[in-house]
Design a protein around this motif. Structure first.
Motif, short mmCIF file in Angstrom:
data_model
loop_
_atom_site.label_atom_id
_atom_site.label_comp_id
_atom_site.label_asym_id
_atom_site.label_seq_id
_atom_site.Cartn_x
_atom_site.Cartn_y
_atom_site.Cartn_z
N SER A 52 0.82 -1.20 0.00
CA SER A 52 0.00 0.00 0.00
C SER A 52 0.86 1.26 0.00
O SER A 52 0.49 2.27 -0.55
CB SER A 52 -0.94 -0.01 1.20
OG SER A 52 -0.20 -0.08 2.39
N ALA A 53 2.01 1.20 0.62
CA ALA A 53 2.87 2.38 0.68
C ALA A 53 3.73 2.50 -0.58
O ALA A 53 4.06 3.59 -1.00
CB ALA A 53 3.77 2.31 1.91
N GLN A 54 4.09 1.39 -1.17
CA GLN A 54 4.97 1.40 -2.33
C GLN A 54 4.21 1.58 -3.64
O GLN A 54 4.80 1.83 -4.66
CB GLN A 54 5.76 0.09 -2.40
CG GLN A 54 6.67 -0.13 -1.23
CD GLN A 54 7.80 0.87 -1.19
OE1 GLN A 54 8.29 1.28 -2.22
NE2 GLN A 54 8.18 1.29 -0.01
N GLY A 55 2.89 1.41 -3.61
CA GLY A 55 2.12 1.53 -4.84
C GLY A 55 2.44 0.42 -5.82
O GLY A 55 2.61 0.65 -7.01
N ILE A 56 2.54 -0.80 -5.34
CA ILE A 56 2.90 -1.92 -6.19
C ILE A 56 1.88 -2.09 -7.30
O ILE A 56 0.69 -2.09 -7.07
CB ILE A 56 2.99 -3.22 -5.37
CG1 ILE A 56 4.24 -3.17 -4.51
CG2 ILE A 56 3.00 -4.45 -6.25
CD1 ILE A 56 4.40 -4.37 -3.63
N LYS A 57 2.38 -2.24 -8.49
CA LYS A 57 1.53 -2.58 -9.63
C LYS A 57 2.22 -3.71 -10.36
O LYS A 57 3.31 -3.54 -10.88
CB LYS A 57 1.36 -1.39 -10.57
CG LYS A 57 0.48 -0.30 -10.01
CD LYS A 57 0.24 0.73 -11.06
CE LYS A 57 -0.69 1.78 -10.53
NZ LYS A 57 -1.01 2.77 -11.51
N CYS A 58 1.62 -4.86 -10.36
CA CYS A 58 2.14 -5.99 -11.12
C CYS A 58 1.31 -6.07 -12.38
O CYS A 58 0.19 -6.56 -12.35
CB CYS A 58 2.04 -7.27 -10.30
SG CYS A 58 3.06 -7.24 -8.83
N PRO A 59 1.82 -5.58 -13.51
CA PRO A 59 1.00 -5.44 -14.71
C PRO A 59 0.45 -6.75 -15.25
O PRO A 59 -0.54 -6.74 -15.94
CB PRO A 59 1.94 -4.78 -15.71
CG PRO A 59 3.30 -4.96 -15.18
CD PRO A 59 3.19 -5.16 -13.71
N LYS A 60 1.05 -7.87 -14.95
CA LYS A 60 0.58 -9.13 -15.51
C LYS A 60 -0.57 -9.74 -14.73
O LYS A 60 -1.12 -10.74 -15.14
CB LYS A 60 1.74 -10.12 -15.58
CG LYS A 60 2.82 -9.66 -16.54
CD LYS A 60 3.93 -10.66 -16.61
CE LYS A 60 4.99 -10.12 -17.56
NZ LYS A 60 6.11 -10.99 -17.67
N VAL A 61 -0.93 -9.17 -13.60
CA VAL A 61 -1.97 -9.78 -12.78
C VAL A 61 -3.13 -8.82 -12.54
O VAL A 61 -3.71 -8.80 -11.47
CB VAL A 61 -1.40 -10.28 -11.43
CG1 VAL A 61 -0.52 -11.48 -11.63
CG2 VAL A 61 -0.65 -9.18 -10.71
N HIS A 62 -3.48 -8.03 -13.55
CA HIS A 62 -4.60 -7.13 -13.40
C HIS A 62 -5.91 -7.86 -13.54
O HIS A 62 -6.04 -8.83 -14.26
CB HIS A 62 -4.54 -6.00 -14.43
CG HIS A 62 -3.62 -4.92 -14.00
ND1 HIS A 62 -2.37 -4.77 -14.53
CD2 HIS A 62 -3.75 -3.96 -13.07
CE1 HIS A 62 -1.77 -3.75 -13.96
NE2 HIS A 62 -2.58 -3.24 -13.06
N SER A 63 -6.89 -7.38 -12.86
CA SER A 63 -8.23 -7.95 -12.90
C SER A 63 -9.21 -6.82 -12.62
O SER A 63 -8.88 -5.85 -11.97
CB SER A 63 -8.36 -9.04 -11.85
OG SER A 63 -9.68 -9.47 -11.75
N GLY A 64 -10.44 -6.97 -13.08
CA GLY A 64 -11.45 -5.97 -12.79
C GLY A 64 -11.92 -6.03 -11.36
O GLY A 64 -12.48 -5.08 -10.84
N SER A 116 -3.37 0.70 -1.86
CA SER A 116 -3.96 1.34 -0.69
C SER A 116 -5.16 2.20 -1.08
O SER A 116 -6.18 2.20 -0.38
CB SER A 116 -2.93 2.18 0.06
OG SER A 116 -2.46 3.24 -0.74
N HIS A 117 -5.07 2.91 -2.19
CA HIS A 117 -6.20 3.73 -2.63
C HIS A 117 -7.38 2.86 -3.02
O HIS A 117 -8.54 3.20 -2.75
CB HIS A 117 -5.79 4.63 -3.80
CG HIS A 117 -4.79 5.66 -3.40
ND1 HIS A 117 -3.55 5.75 -3.99
CD2 HIS A 117 -4.82 6.61 -2.44
CE1 HIS A 117 -2.88 6.74 -3.42
NE2 HIS A 117 -3.62 7.27 -2.48
N LYS A 118 -7.12 1.73 -3.66
CA LYS A 118 -8.19 0.80 -4.01
C LYS A 118 -8.88 0.28 -2.76
O LYS A 118 -10.11 0.15 -2.72
CB LYS A 118 -7.65 -0.37 -4.82
CG LYS A 118 -7.15 0.01 -6.19
CD LYS A 118 -6.57 -1.22 -6.87
CE LYS A 118 -5.80 -0.86 -8.11
NZ LYS A 118 -5.21 -2.02 -8.76
N LEU A 119 -8.10 0.00 -1.74
CA LEU A 119 -8.68 -0.51 -0.49
C LEU A 119 -9.54 0.56 0.19
O LEU A 119 -10.59 0.24 0.76
CB LEU A 119 -7.58 -1.01 0.44
CG LEU A 119 -6.88 -2.29 -0.02
CD1 LEU A 119 -5.66 -2.58 0.85
CD2 LEU A 119 -7.83 -3.47 -0.02
#
Length: 189
Positions: free
Chosen positions: A9-21, A157-160
């Motif tokens: 949540s603090a690092q803003g992790i984005k794993c582009p291969k595991v996106h989902s709606g 974190s923003h999504k949560l």
């Protein structure tokens, strides 16, 4: 895999291969894939599915014996606990049970809400179930589209926080409808 002490949540992790709606799936996949490895995502997803199915079955029995409101209250509490847990948790591959715990919390919440909300729609609209379930699935689909649309632009974190806000709004709406239904049907309650 080197253990990490980063907070998604603090690092803003984005794993582009595991996106989902679906935001919870995105969150869990990001936590699992980025902190523990992509090869564990499926196993943690199985835990989610088992918890979802078990809570769905158990919630039907609980509604029959305790009523809808206590069951939805448990779902609301589990939802808040799971969001707060994900916001505070720092994933560490040394503690794999925590990944399963987070996944099971989501599964319990989703199993209760999705099964019992559909049942409640059937109770609210006994003579017009097709339209009610169509509206239910329309709004659910719209929610998935919106979640998918903004998933690339926000960190976990923003999504949560969005999930928490929408959940509070949703459960408030549920309790309002439940109160109106109770007032209109005191004799049959």
């Amino acid at each position: 895999m080197v253990p990490t002490r980063r907070r998604p949540s603090a690092q803003g992790i984005k794993c582009p291969k595991v996106h989902s709606g679906h935001i919870p799936a995105t969150s869990l996949r990001s936590y699992v894939a980025c902190a523990w490895g992509t090869y564990h995502v499926g196993l943690v997803a199985v835990c989610y599915g088992v918890a979802c199915g078990a809570s769905s079955l158990l919630s039907g029995w609980c509604v029959r014996h305790c009523g809808r409101r206590p069951v939805f209250t448990v779902a609301a509490v589990v939802n808040v606990v799971s969001v707060v847990f994900l916001l505070l948790w720092i994933p560490d591959s040394k503690f794999p049970k925590m990944f399963f715990f987070a996944s099971a919390l989501w599964g319990i919440h989703v199993g209760i809400v999705w099964s019992q909300l559909r049942a409640f729609y059937g109770v609210l609209f006994p003579s017009d179930e097709e339209a009610a379930f169509s509206a239910f699935h329309l709004w659910s689909g719209l929610g998935f589209c919106v979640a998918f649309g903004f998933s690339n632009f926000f960190c976990i974190s923003h999504k949560l926080y969005v999930i928490l806000a929408v959940s509070v709004l949703g459960f408030s709406g549920y309790y309002t409808v439940e109160l109106i239904y109770f007032k209109n049907n005191k004799d049959s309650y």
